[in-house]
Structures are given as structure tokens and as C-alpha cells.
Design an enzyme around this catalytic site. Structure first.
Site, PDB file in Angstrom:
ATOM      1  N   CYS A 100       0.844  -1.190   0.000  1.00  0.00           N
ATOM      2  CA  CYS A 100       0.000   0.000   0.000  1.00  0.00           C
ATOM      3  C   CYS A 100       0.882   1.245   0.000  1.00  0.00           C
ATOM      4  O   CYS A 100       1.784   1.376   0.838  1.00  0.00           O
ATOM      5  CB  CYS A 100      -0.900  -0.018   1.232  1.00  0.00           C
ATOM      6  N   GLU A 101       0.659   2.145  -0.921  1.00  0.00           N
ATOM      7  CA  GLU A 101       1.504   3.326  -1.014  1.00  0.00           C
ATOM      8  C   GLU A 101       1.247   4.348   0.093  1.00  0.00           C
ATOM      9  O   GLU A 101       2.051   5.261   0.290  1.00  0.00           O
ATOM     10  CB  GLU A 101       1.343   4.003  -2.380  1.00  0.00           C
ATOM     11  N   HIS A 102       0.152   4.193   0.816  1.00  0.00           N
ATOM     12  CA  HIS A 102      -0.174   5.156   1.872  1.00  0.00           C
ATOM     13  C   HIS A 102       0.587   4.891   3.166  1.00  0.00           C
ATOM     14  O   HIS A 102       0.975   5.826   3.869  1.00  0.00           O
ATOM     15  CB  HIS A 102      -1.677   5.150   2.143  1.00  0.00           C
ATOM     16  N   HIS A 103       0.796   3.604   3.486  1.00  0.00           N
ATOM     17  CA  HIS A 103       1.485   3.260   4.727  1.00  0.00           C
ATOM     18  C   HIS A 103       2.674   2.324   4.507  1.00  0.00           C
ATOM     19  O   HIS A 103       3.371   1.993   5.456  1.00  0.00           O
ATOM     20  CB  HIS A 103       0.516   2.582   5.708  1.00  0.00           C
ATOM     21  N   GLN A 141      -5.105  -0.636  -4.664  1.00  0.00           N
ATOM     22  CA  GLN A 141      -5.755  -1.750  -5.358  1.00  0.00           C
ATOM     23  C   GLN A 141      -6.529  -1.281  -6.578  1.00  0.00           C
ATOM     24  O   GLN A 141      -6.566  -1.967  -7.610  1.00  0.00           O
ATOM     25  CB  GLN A 141      -6.680  -2.491  -4.394  1.00  0.00           C
ATOM     26  N   HIS A 169      -6.154  -5.956   3.323  1.00  0.00           N
ATOM     27  CA  HIS A 169      -5.182  -4.873   3.504  1.00  0.00           C
ATOM     28  C   HIS A 169      -4.728  -4.829   4.958  1.00  0.00           C
ATOM     29  O   HIS A 169      -5.530  -4.598   5.867  1.00  0.00           O
ATOM     30  CB  HIS A 169      -5.810  -3.531   3.098  1.00  0.00           C
ATOM     31  N   CYS A 171      -3.101  -2.624   6.395  1.00  0.00           N
ATOM     32  CA  CYS A 171      -3.271  -1.302   7.002  1.00  0.00           C
ATOM     33  C   CYS A 171      -4.628  -1.193   7.696  1.00  0.00           C
ATOM     34  O   CYS A 171      -4.809  -0.358   8.591  1.00  0.00           O
ATOM     35  CB  CYS A 171      -3.116  -0.198   5.960  1.00  0.00           C
TER      36      CYS A 171
END
Length: 212
Positions: A100-103, A141, A169, A171
Site C-alpha cells: 500500500c503506497e499510503h502506509h 488496489q 489490507h 493497514c
């Protein structure tokens, strides 16, 4: 720029050999950053269990994001064959492991990919390799689903492409809302899969059916 070979492995007498190659400059830079991160987290990077951890993590992250060095379109083009077949081709239950690019925490699950040829087919393993090439990047995703669809559409020009991804996920599972059993489903379609409900329904039915 030096390339370091690591982990040579010969499992039998037939000469099979697996060699992992690492960019030494990038590995050192990444390792230095991870060493600083571990220290900022309050750990002692000089203790035995952590001595080699920065380098291990540096190598692991390069592997987990090696999709940036792969051209998915070339994967399709490397095994593109003329074939007069116009029925649905499905490769389902393709395992996905992405970040995941956010976390920068993993998400994982399965991809189901179908296309209806229009004069050309590709090797079945190439579909899985395209999925892998896009998954091994910092991702969301939704984008991953569309990238797989568009790559197959652009390089094979089929009558239609269908992609469904089901993923958990971490996260959501190990931080934040901490819902352990949630699954996210995304889909993307082109051509016949958009215009013909029966074709789309057949695809959805087949990916949910155990035939083996």
C-alpha cells in the site's frame, strides 16, 4: 555501477542455479536509511539480532518493489501468437502481494483475469507475470486493477478484458480500524465485458466456481 550477486543456489545435479543480483549502491543507501530508522524507533542497531537487519530490509524492499524495473507490455509482446480462438480465456486465483503506497504495509489476495481474443493470444504465464509486475510496486488496489486491464487491452487488442481483485489490507487489519476479516474487491472491464451482461455474468460465475 556495481551489481552484487547473492544467494547462489544449486539444488540438484542438473545444474540449475538461482542467483539474486543487487545494486550495491542502492542497497548501501537504503541500508543506511533503515539503520537510522531503527535507531529512531528506539532500538540498538549494534545488538546481534539487528546487525544485518538494515541490509536485509534494503534487499527485501528492492525485491518487493522490483516491478518498477519490469515492462509489463513487453511481457505480453514476448509471447503473442496468432490464433483463431474467440472464447473466454480466464486465469484466476493469481496470488497478489503488493505494498500500500499510503502506509507501505502489504496488501495481499487474488486476481482473476479474463480476455476474449481477437486474432491473438498470449502465454498463460504472461498474464500472471503482468499481474506480478504491477503488484510489485507501491500501489493502491484500484489502480492496480486498471493497470492490469489496460496493459492486456493495449498489447493484445482483444474483444474485451475483465479483471477482478480480492484483497486483504494489513493497514486495516493491524493498524487503524483493525478489522481482521475485511476484504476489498475491485473490478475493471473493457469491450464485450462492458457491453454484454451475459459475458460479464459468465466471467463472474466462472471465477466463483471450483472446477478442480
Amino acid at each position: 555501477m556495481e551489481i552484487v550477486n547473492d544467494g547462489a543456489f544449486v539444488p540438484d545435479s542438473e545444474g540449475y542455479e538461482k542467483i539474486e543480483r543487487w545494486n550495491s549502491e542502492n542497497t548501501k543507501k537504503l541500508a543506511d536509511h533503515y539503520k537510522a530508522i531503527i535507531e529512531l524507533l528506539g532500538e540498538d542497531v549494534s545488538r546481534e539480532g539487528l546487525l544485518d537487519t538494515p541490509v536485509r530490509v534494503a534487499k527485501a524492499m528492492q525485491f518487493l518493489t522490483h516491478g518498477y524495473n519490469v515492462d509489463p507490455g513487453k511481457i505480453i509482446q514476448s509471447a503473442k501468437f496468432k490464433e483463431d480462438y474467440r472464447q473466454m480465456v480466464i486465469v484466476k486465483d493469481i496470488e497478489i502481494y503488493s505494498m500500500c503506497e499510503h502506509h507501505m504495509i502489504p496488501f495481499y489476495g487474488k486476481a482473476h483475469v479474463a480476455y476474449i481474443p481477437n486474432g491473438y493470444i498470449t502465454g498463460l504465464s504472461k498474464i500472471a507475470r503482468v499481474v506480478e509486475a504491477f503488484a510489485r510496486r507501491l500501489q493502491v488496489q484500484e489502480r492496480l486493477t486498471v493497470q492490469i486491464r489496460d496493459c492486456i487491452q493495449e498489447n493484445l487488442n482483444p474483444l474485451g478484458v475483465a479483471v477482478v481483485i480480492e484483497a486483504g489490507h494489513m493497514c486495516m487489519q493491524m493498524r487503524g480500524v483493525q478489522k481482521q476479516n475485511s476484504v476489498t474487491t475491485t473490478s475493471a472491464f473493457t469491450g464485450i465485458f462492458l457491453s454484454q451482461n451475459k459475458t460479464r455474468e459468465e466471467f463472474v460465475h466462472l471465477i466463483g466456481t471450483k472446477l478442480h
